[in-house]
Design a protein around this motif. Structure first.
Motif, PDB file in Angstrom:
ATOM      1  N   UNK A   1       0.838  -1.194   0.000  1.00  0.00           N
ATOM      2  CA  UNK A   1       0.000   0.000   0.000  1.00  0.00           C
ATOM      3  C   UNK A   1       0.878   1.250   0.000  1.00  0.00           C
ATOM      4  N   UNK A   2       0.339   2.318  -0.524  1.00  0.00           N
ATOM      5  CA  UNK A   2       1.003   3.618  -0.428  1.00  0.00           C
ATOM      6  C   UNK A   2       0.037   4.645   0.154  1.00  0.00           C
ATOM      7  N   UNK A   3       0.563   5.622   0.821  1.00  0.00           N
ATOM      8  CA  UNK A   3      -0.234   6.763   1.284  1.00  0.00           C
ATOM      9  C   UNK A   3       0.535   8.040   1.006  1.00  0.00           C
ATOM     10  N   UNK A   4      -0.193   9.092   0.761  1.00  0.00           N
ATOM     11  CA  UNK A   4       0.391  10.420   0.576  1.00  0.00           C
ATOM     12  C   UNK A   4      -0.355  11.393   1.475  1.00  0.00           C
ATOM     13  N   UNK A   5       0.401  12.190   2.221  1.00  0.00           N
ATOM     14  CA  UNK A   5      -0.196  13.249   3.039  1.00  0.00           C
ATOM     15  C   UNK A   5       0.636  14.512   2.892  1.00  0.00           C
ATOM     16  N   UNK A   6       0.115  15.596   3.382  1.00  0.00           N
ATOM     17  CA  UNK A   6       0.812  16.877   3.236  1.00  0.00           C
ATOM     18  C   UNK A   6       2.082  16.899   4.079  1.00  0.00           C
ATOM     19  N   UNK A   7       3.072  17.602   3.584  1.00  0.00           N
ATOM     20  CA  UNK A   7       4.352  17.740   4.282  1.00  0.00           C
ATOM     21  C   UNK A   7       4.479  19.139   4.848  1.00  0.00           C
ATOM     22  N   UNK A   8       5.303  19.274   5.893  1.00  0.00           N
ATOM     23  CA  UNK A   8       5.607  20.594   6.438  1.00  0.00           C
ATOM     24  C   UNK A   8       6.593  21.357   5.559  1.00  0.00           C
ATOM     25  N   UNK A   9       7.237  20.642   4.628  1.00  0.00           N
ATOM     26  CA  UNK A   9       8.200  21.271   3.735  1.00  0.00           C
ATOM     27  C   UNK A   9       7.522  21.689   2.443  1.00  0.00           C
ATOM     28  N   UNK A  10       7.867  22.874   1.976  1.00  0.00           N
ATOM     29  CA  UNK A  10       7.280  23.399   0.747  1.00  0.00           C
ATOM     30  C   UNK A  10       7.638  22.518  -0.437  1.00  0.00           C
ATOM     31  N   UNK A  11       6.681  22.354  -1.348  1.00  0.00           N
ATOM     32  CA  UNK A  11       6.860  21.607  -2.595  1.00  0.00           C
ATOM     33  C   UNK A  11       7.174  20.136  -2.362  1.00  0.00           C
ATOM     34  N   UNK A  12       6.828  19.629  -1.172  1.00  0.00           N
ATOM     35  CA  UNK A  12       7.036  18.213  -0.877  1.00  0.00           C
ATOM     36  C   UNK A  12       5.752  17.597  -0.327  1.00  0.00           C
ATOM     37  N   UNK A  13       5.688  16.258  -0.401  1.00  0.00           N
ATOM     38  CA  UNK A  13       4.597  15.512   0.226  1.00  0.00           C
ATOM     39  C   UNK A  13       5.206  14.380   1.037  1.00  0.00           C
ATOM     40  N   UNK A  14       4.465  13.917   2.030  1.00  0.00           N
ATOM     41  CA  UNK A  14       4.921  12.784   2.825  1.00  0.00           C
ATOM     42  C   UNK A  14       4.415  11.499   2.164  1.00  0.00           C
ATOM     43  N   UNK A  15       5.334  10.703   1.688  1.00  0.00           N
ATOM     44  CA  UNK A  15       5.001   9.509   0.906  1.00  0.00           C
ATOM     45  C   UNK A  15       5.422   8.270   1.689  1.00  0.00           C
ATOM     46  N   UNK A  16       4.476   7.329   1.856  1.00  0.00           N
ATOM     47  CA  UNK A  16       4.744   6.094   2.579  1.00  0.00           C
ATOM     48  C   UNK A  16       4.476   4.899   1.678  1.00  0.00           C
ATOM     49  N   UNK A  17       5.351   3.913   1.761  1.00  0.00           N
ATOM     50  CA  UNK A  17       5.158   2.632   1.090  1.00  0.00           C
ATOM     51  C   UNK A  17       5.137   1.549   2.153  1.00  0.00           C
ATOM     52  N   UNK A  18       4.047   0.817   2.238  1.00  0.00           N
ATOM     53  CA  UNK A  18       3.905  -0.255   3.224  1.00  0.00           C
ATOM     54  C   UNK A  18       3.877  -1.568   2.461  1.00  0.00           C
ATOM     55  N   UNK A  19       4.974  -2.311   2.561  1.00  0.00           N
ATOM     56  CA  UNK A  19       5.107  -3.544   1.785  1.00  0.00           C
ATOM     57  C   UNK A  19       4.641  -4.735   2.609  1.00  0.00           C
ATOM     58  N   UNK A  20       3.888  -5.622   1.982  1.00  0.00           N
ATOM     59  CA  UNK A  20       3.409  -6.845   2.632  1.00  0.00           C
ATOM     60  C   UNK A  20       4.188  -8.040   2.097  1.00  0.00           C
ATOM     61  N   UNK A  21       4.716  -8.861   3.006  1.00  0.00           N
ATOM     62  CA  UNK A  21       5.436 -10.060   2.598  1.00  0.00           C
ATOM     63  C   UNK A  21       5.227 -11.141   3.656  1.00  0.00           C
ATOM     64  N   UNK A  22       5.784 -12.319   3.401  1.00  0.00           N
ATOM     65  CA  UNK A  22       5.480 -13.452   4.282  1.00  0.00           C
ATOM     66  C   UNK A  22       6.057 -13.289   5.681  1.00  0.00           C
TER      67      UNK A  22
END
Length: 317
Positions: free
Chosen positions: A36-57
Protein backbone atom coordinates in the motif's frame (compact mmCIF):
# COMPACT_ATOMS: atom_id res chain seq x y z
CA UNK A 1 1.30 15.16 10.61
CA UNK A 2 0.45 11.84 12.24
CA UNK A 3 -3.19 12.92 12.45
CA UNK A 4 -3.20 13.57 8.72
CA UNK A 5 -1.59 10.21 8.07
CA UNK A 6 -4.24 8.52 10.26
CA UNK A 7 -6.95 10.23 8.21
CA UNK A 8 -5.30 9.00 5.03
CA UNK A 9 -5.42 5.45 6.34
CA UNK A 10 -9.04 5.88 7.36
CA UNK A 11 -10.04 7.12 3.94
CA UNK A 12 -8.00 4.34 2.39
CA UNK A 13 -9.75 1.71 4.52
CA UNK A 14 -13.17 2.97 3.46
CA UNK A 15 -12.44 2.82 -0.25
CA UNK A 16 -9.75 0.21 -0.80
CA UNK A 17 -12.02 -2.87 -0.78
CA UNK A 18 -13.59 -2.06 -4.14
CA UNK A 19 -10.24 -0.94 -5.47
CA UNK A 20 -8.60 -4.23 -4.47
CA UNK A 21 -11.35 -6.32 -6.05
CA UNK A 22 -10.96 -4.36 -9.25
CA UNK A 23 -7.19 -4.71 -9.42
CA UNK A 24 -6.30 -8.10 -7.91
CA UNK A 25 -7.29 -9.90 -11.09
CA UNK A 26 -4.69 -7.96 -13.05
CA UNK A 27 -1.82 -8.45 -10.59
CA UNK A 28 1.47 -9.58 -12.03
CA UNK A 29 3.31 -12.70 -10.90
CA UNK A 30 3.82 -13.40 -7.20
CA UNK A 31 7.50 -12.49 -7.32
CA UNK A 32 6.59 -8.82 -7.82
CA UNK A 33 6.65 -6.96 -4.52
CA UNK A 34 3.47 -5.12 -3.64
CA UNK A 35 1.78 -3.23 -0.86
CA UNK A 36 0.00 0.00 0.00
CA UNK A 37 1.00 3.62 -0.43
CA UNK A 38 -0.23 6.76 1.28
CA UNK A 39 0.39 10.42 0.58
CA UNK A 40 -0.20 13.25 3.04
CA UNK A 41 0.81 16.88 3.24
CA UNK A 42 4.35 17.74 4.28
CA UNK A 43 5.61 20.59 6.44
CA UNK A 44 8.20 21.27 3.73
CA UNK A 45 7.28 23.40 0.75
CA UNK A 46 6.86 21.61 -2.59
CA UNK A 47 7.04 18.21 -0.88
CA UNK A 48 4.60 15.51 0.23
CA UNK A 49 4.92 12.78 2.82
CA UNK A 50 5.00 9.51 0.91
CA UNK A 51 4.74 6.09 2.58
CA UNK A 52 5.16 2.63 1.09
CA UNK A 53 3.91 -0.26 3.22
CA UNK A 54 5.11 -3.54 1.79
CA UNK A 55 3.41 -6.84 2.63
CA UNK A 56 5.44 -10.06 2.60
CA UNK A 57 5.48 -13.45 4.28
CA UNK A 58 7.55 -12.11 7.20
CA UNK A 59 4.94 -9.47 7.94
CA UNK A 60 5.27 -5.94 6.61
CA UNK A 61 7.84 -3.19 6.31
CA UNK A 62 7.45 0.48 5.60
CA UNK A 63 9.37 3.34 4.06
CA UNK A 64 8.27 6.87 4.85
CA UNK A 65 9.85 10.21 4.00
CA UNK A 66 9.22 13.58 2.40
CA UNK A 67 9.43 13.46 -1.41
CA UNK A 68 9.42 16.34 -3.90
CA UNK A 69 5.95 16.66 -5.39
CA UNK A 70 7.65 16.68 -8.78
CA UNK A 71 8.57 12.99 -8.26
CA UNK A 72 4.97 12.04 -9.03
CA UNK A 73 4.64 12.72 -12.74
CA UNK A 74 1.13 13.59 -13.86
CA UNK A 75 -0.25 14.08 -10.34
CA UNK A 76 -1.84 17.44 -9.54
CA UNK A 77 -1.70 17.85 -5.76
CA UNK A 78 -3.45 21.22 -5.91
CA UNK A 79 -6.61 19.77 -7.44
CA UNK A 80 -9.54 19.89 -4.98
CA UNK A 81 -11.83 16.98 -4.29
CA UNK A 82 -11.32 13.36 -5.18
CA UNK A 83 -9.32 12.13 -8.16
CA UNK A 84 -8.11 8.74 -9.30
CA UNK A 85 -4.35 8.65 -9.83
CA UNK A 86 -1.88 6.35 -11.53
CA UNK A 87 1.81 7.21 -11.40
CA UNK A 88 5.06 5.33 -11.86
CA UNK A 89 8.30 6.09 -10.03
CA UNK A 90 11.16 5.03 -12.27
CA UNK A 91 14.49 4.24 -10.65
CA UNK A 92 17.62 2.39 -11.76
CA UNK A 93 16.69 -0.48 -9.44
CA UNK A 94 13.18 -0.82 -10.87
CA UNK A 95 9.75 0.73 -11.26
CA UNK A 96 7.22 1.40 -8.51
CA UNK A 97 3.81 1.42 -10.17
CA UNK A 98 1.13 3.08 -8.03
CA UNK A 99 -2.62 3.31 -8.44
CA UNK A 100 -5.23 4.77 -6.14
CA UNK A 101 -6.84 8.11 -5.36
CA UNK A 102 -6.24 11.50 -3.81
CA UNK A 103 -8.72 13.64 -1.94
CA UNK A 104 -7.64 17.29 -1.65
CA UNK A 105 -4.03 16.26 -2.24
CA UNK A 106 -3.96 13.34 0.22
CA UNK A 107 -4.82 9.71 -0.36
CA UNK A 108 -3.80 6.09 -0.71
CA UNK A 109 -3.69 3.08 -2.99
CA UNK A 110 -1.73 0.01 -4.03
CA UNK A 111 1.73 -0.33 -5.52
CA UNK A 112 3.65 -3.01 -7.38
CA UNK A 113 7.43 -3.02 -7.69
CA UNK A 114 8.96 -4.38 -10.87
CA UNK A 115 12.72 -4.87 -10.30
CA UNK A 116 15.16 -4.13 -13.07
CA UNK A 117 16.86 -7.42 -14.00
CA UNK A 118 20.13 -5.73 -14.99
CA UNK A 119 20.53 -3.71 -11.79
CA UNK A 120 21.95 -6.48 -9.54
CA UNK A 121 24.42 -7.51 -12.27
CA UNK A 122 25.64 -3.95 -12.82
CA UNK A 123 25.93 -3.35 -9.09
CA UNK A 124 27.84 -6.62 -8.70
CA UNK A 125 30.27 -5.43 -11.39
CA UNK A 126 30.91 -2.40 -9.16
CA UNK A 127 31.50 -4.66 -6.16
CA UNK A 128 28.09 -4.41 -4.47
CA UNK A 129 25.94 -7.47 -3.75
CA UNK A 130 22.24 -6.75 -4.11
CA UNK A 131 19.49 -9.23 -3.16
CA UNK A 132 15.74 -8.83 -3.65
CA UNK A 133 15.24 -7.10 -0.30
CA UNK A 134 17.98 -4.58 -0.94
CA UNK A 135 16.90 -3.92 -4.51
CA UNK A 136 13.46 -2.75 -3.44
CA UNK A 137 14.94 -0.49 -0.74
CA UNK A 138 17.52 0.83 -3.19
CA UNK A 139 14.72 1.72 -5.59
CA UNK A 140 12.83 3.56 -2.85
CA UNK A 141 15.95 5.43 -1.72
CA UNK A 142 17.05 6.06 -5.33
CA UNK A 143 20.46 4.39 -5.08
CA UNK A 144 21.44 4.94 -8.70
CA UNK A 145 24.27 3.21 -10.51
CA UNK A 146 25.94 6.59 -10.93
CA UNK A 147 25.75 7.22 -7.18
CA UNK A 148 27.32 3.80 -6.56
CA UNK A 149 30.15 4.66 -8.96
CA UNK A 150 30.71 8.00 -7.25
CA UNK A 151 30.98 6.40 -3.83
CA UNK A 152 33.26 3.68 -5.20
CA UNK A 153 35.57 6.41 -6.49
CA UNK A 154 35.80 7.95 -3.02
CA UNK A 155 37.85 4.93 -1.83
CA UNK A 156 35.91 4.43 1.39
CA UNK A 157 36.40 1.52 3.77
CA UNK A 158 33.63 -0.99 4.53
CA UNK A 159 31.51 0.30 1.65
CA UNK A 160 28.74 -2.14 0.68
CA UNK A 161 25.13 -2.05 -0.53
CA UNK A 162 23.81 -1.40 2.97
CA UNK A 163 26.11 1.61 3.33
CA UNK A 164 24.92 2.97 -0.02
CA UNK A 165 21.37 2.82 1.31
CA UNK A 166 22.42 4.52 4.57
CA UNK A 167 24.25 7.19 2.57
CA UNK A 168 21.05 8.02 0.70
CA UNK A 169 18.97 8.06 3.88
CA UNK A 170 21.35 10.40 5.71
CA UNK A 171 22.45 12.45 2.68
CA UNK A 172 26.08 11.40 2.48
CA UNK A 173 27.23 12.25 -1.03
CA UNK A 174 30.38 13.17 -2.93
CA UNK A 175 29.93 16.89 -2.23
CA UNK A 176 29.76 16.27 1.54
CA UNK A 177 32.82 14.01 1.50
CA UNK A 178 34.86 16.41 -0.61
CA UNK A 179 33.88 19.37 1.58
CA UNK A 180 35.14 17.53 4.67
CA UNK A 181 38.39 16.63 2.94
CA UNK A 182 38.82 20.21 1.77
CA UNK A 183 38.91 21.18 5.45
CA UNK A 184 41.82 18.79 6.01
CA UNK A 185 39.86 15.85 7.42
CA UNK A 186 41.14 12.65 5.80
CA UNK A 187 37.87 10.79 6.19
CA UNK A 188 37.60 7.30 4.65
CA UNK A 189 35.39 5.37 7.08
CA UNK A 190 31.86 4.79 5.74
CA UNK A 191 30.36 4.38 9.22
CA UNK A 192 31.95 7.62 10.43
CA UNK A 193 30.42 9.51 7.50
CA UNK A 194 26.96 8.25 8.43
CA UNK A 195 27.62 9.16 12.08
CA UNK A 196 28.72 12.65 10.99
CA UNK A 197 25.36 13.19 9.30
CA UNK A 198 23.35 11.71 12.17
CA UNK A 199 25.06 13.86 14.81
CA UNK A 200 25.62 17.01 12.75
CA UNK A 201 29.37 17.09 12.11
CA UNK A 202 29.74 19.55 9.23
CA UNK A 203 32.65 20.93 7.19
CA UNK A 204 31.94 24.29 8.83
CA UNK A 205 32.42 22.76 12.29
CA UNK A 206 35.75 21.22 11.24
CA UNK A 207 36.88 24.57 9.80
CA UNK A 208 35.97 26.45 12.99
CA UNK A 209 37.91 24.02 15.17
CA UNK A 210 40.95 24.14 12.89
CA UNK A 211 40.85 27.95 13.00
CA UNK A 212 40.79 27.72 16.80
CA UNK A 213 43.96 25.64 16.73
CA UNK A 214 42.46 22.17 17.18
CA UNK A 215 43.08 19.04 15.10
CA UNK A 216 40.21 16.74 16.09
CA UNK A 217 39.93 13.20 14.81
CA UNK A 218 36.66 11.68 13.64
CA UNK A 219 35.70 10.11 16.98
CA UNK A 220 36.33 13.35 18.83
CA UNK A 221 34.18 15.30 16.38
CA UNK A 222 31.31 12.87 16.87
CA UNK A 223 31.69 12.95 20.66
CA UNK A 224 31.68 16.75 20.62
CA UNK A 225 28.40 16.80 18.72
CA UNK A 226 26.82 14.10 20.89
CA UNK A 227 27.59 16.08 24.04
CA UNK A 228 26.93 19.54 22.59
CA UNK A 229 30.49 20.89 22.57
CA UNK A 230 29.84 23.16 19.61
CA UNK A 231 32.25 25.78 18.21
CA UNK A 232 29.88 28.46 19.50
CA UNK A 233 30.05 27.01 23.02
CA UNK A 234 33.85 26.77 22.77
CA UNK A 235 33.92 30.46 21.84
CA UNK A 236 31.95 31.31 25.02
CA UNK A 237 34.57 29.52 27.10
CA UNK A 238 37.34 31.36 25.28
CA UNK A 239 35.87 34.68 26.42
CA UNK A 240 36.20 33.46 30.02
CA UNK A 241 39.89 32.72 29.54
CA UNK A 242 39.57 29.06 28.62
CA UNK A 243 41.31 29.05 25.26
CA UNK A 244 42.87 25.93 23.75
CA UNK A 245 41.48 23.65 26.42
CA UNK A 246 42.07 20.03 25.44
CA UNK A 247 39.08 18.73 23.46
CA UNK A 248 38.67 15.71 25.73
CA UNK A 249 38.36 18.08 28.66
CA UNK A 250 35.83 20.19 26.77
CA UNK A 251 33.75 17.06 26.23
CA UNK A 252 34.10 16.29 29.95
CA UNK A 253 32.89 19.85 30.66
CA UNK A 254 29.69 19.07 28.75
CA UNK A 255 29.24 15.65 30.33
CA UNK A 256 29.58 16.95 33.90
CA UNK A 257 27.92 20.35 33.48
CA UNK A 258 30.85 22.77 33.51
CA UNK A 259 29.07 25.63 31.76
CA UNK A 260 30.10 29.24 31.12
CA UNK A 261 27.53 30.24 33.75
CA UNK A 262 29.07 27.88 36.31
CA UNK A 263 32.57 29.23 35.60
CA UNK A 264 31.38 32.84 35.94
CA UNK A 265 29.82 32.14 39.34
CA UNK A 266 32.97 30.39 40.59
CA UNK A 267 35.13 33.26 39.35
CA UNK A 268 32.80 35.71 41.09
CA UNK A 269 33.54 33.93 44.38
CA UNK A 270 37.26 34.69 44.09
CA UNK A 271 38.54 31.74 42.07
CA UNK A 272 39.87 33.68 39.12
CA UNK A 273 40.90 30.89 36.78
CA UNK A 274 40.36 27.35 38.10
CA UNK A 275 42.17 24.60 36.23
CA UNK A 276 39.88 22.63 33.85
CA UNK A 277 40.47 19.47 35.91
CA UNK A 278 39.45 21.34 39.05
CA UNK A 279 36.24 22.55 37.41
CA UNK A 280 35.39 18.98 36.38
CA UNK A 281 36.10 17.69 39.91
CA UNK A 282 33.89 20.39 41.39
CA UNK A 283 30.95 19.30 39.22
CA UNK A 284 31.55 15.59 39.83
CA UNK A 285 31.54 16.09 43.61
CA UNK A 286 28.82 18.77 43.67
CA UNK A 287 30.96 21.66 44.82
CA UNK A 288 28.46 24.30 43.75
CA UNK A 289 28.71 28.09 44.00
CA UNK A 290 25.95 27.84 46.59
CA UNK A 291 28.05 25.41 48.66
CA UNK A 292 31.05 27.77 48.52
CA UNK A 293 28.86 30.75 49.52
CA UNK A 294 27.43 28.77 52.43
CA UNK A 295 30.93 27.97 53.70
CA UNK A 296 31.86 31.64 53.45
CA UNK A 297 28.74 32.66 55.37
CA UNK A 298 29.89 30.39 58.20
CA UNK A 299 33.23 32.19 58.33
CA UNK A 300 35.18 29.53 56.45
CA UNK A 301 37.23 31.51 53.93
CA UNK A 302 40.16 30.96 51.59
CA UNK A 303 39.38 27.32 50.94
CA UNK A 304 41.21 25.91 47.94
CA UNK A 305 39.25 23.97 45.35
CA UNK A 306 41.08 20.81 46.41
CA UNK A 307 39.93 21.42 49.98
CA UNK A 308 36.35 22.08 48.91
CA UNK A 309 36.28 18.87 46.87
CA UNK A 310 37.75 16.92 49.81
CA UNK A 311 35.11 18.35 52.15
CA UNK A 312 32.37 17.23 49.78
CA UNK A 313 33.88 13.77 49.43
CA UNK A 314 33.89 13.42 53.21
CA UNK A 315 30.33 14.70 53.58
CA UNK A 316 31.14 18.00 55.28
CA UNK A 317 28.10 20.19 54.71
Amino acid sequence: MRMRRTLAYAVFASCVVLFVVKNRASEVSSDVRSGDWTISKSDEAAKVEFSLIEHHHHGQSSHESDWPASSFQGVDFSKPGRQDVHFTIVRDAGKIDCEGFLNNGEGAGLFHFQPDANYPREMHALGFLVDDEKQFTMAVMDVTLEFARQMKNEHLSDLDADKLIAFRIFRVDAAFIEALRAEGLKVHDSDKLVAFRIHGVTPQMVRSLHQAGYSPDEDTLIAMRIHGATPEWVEQLKKLGYDHVDLEKLIAFRIHGVSPEFIQKVQGLGYSHPDPDDLIAMRIHNVTPEYISDMKSRGIHDLSIDKLVSMRIHGID
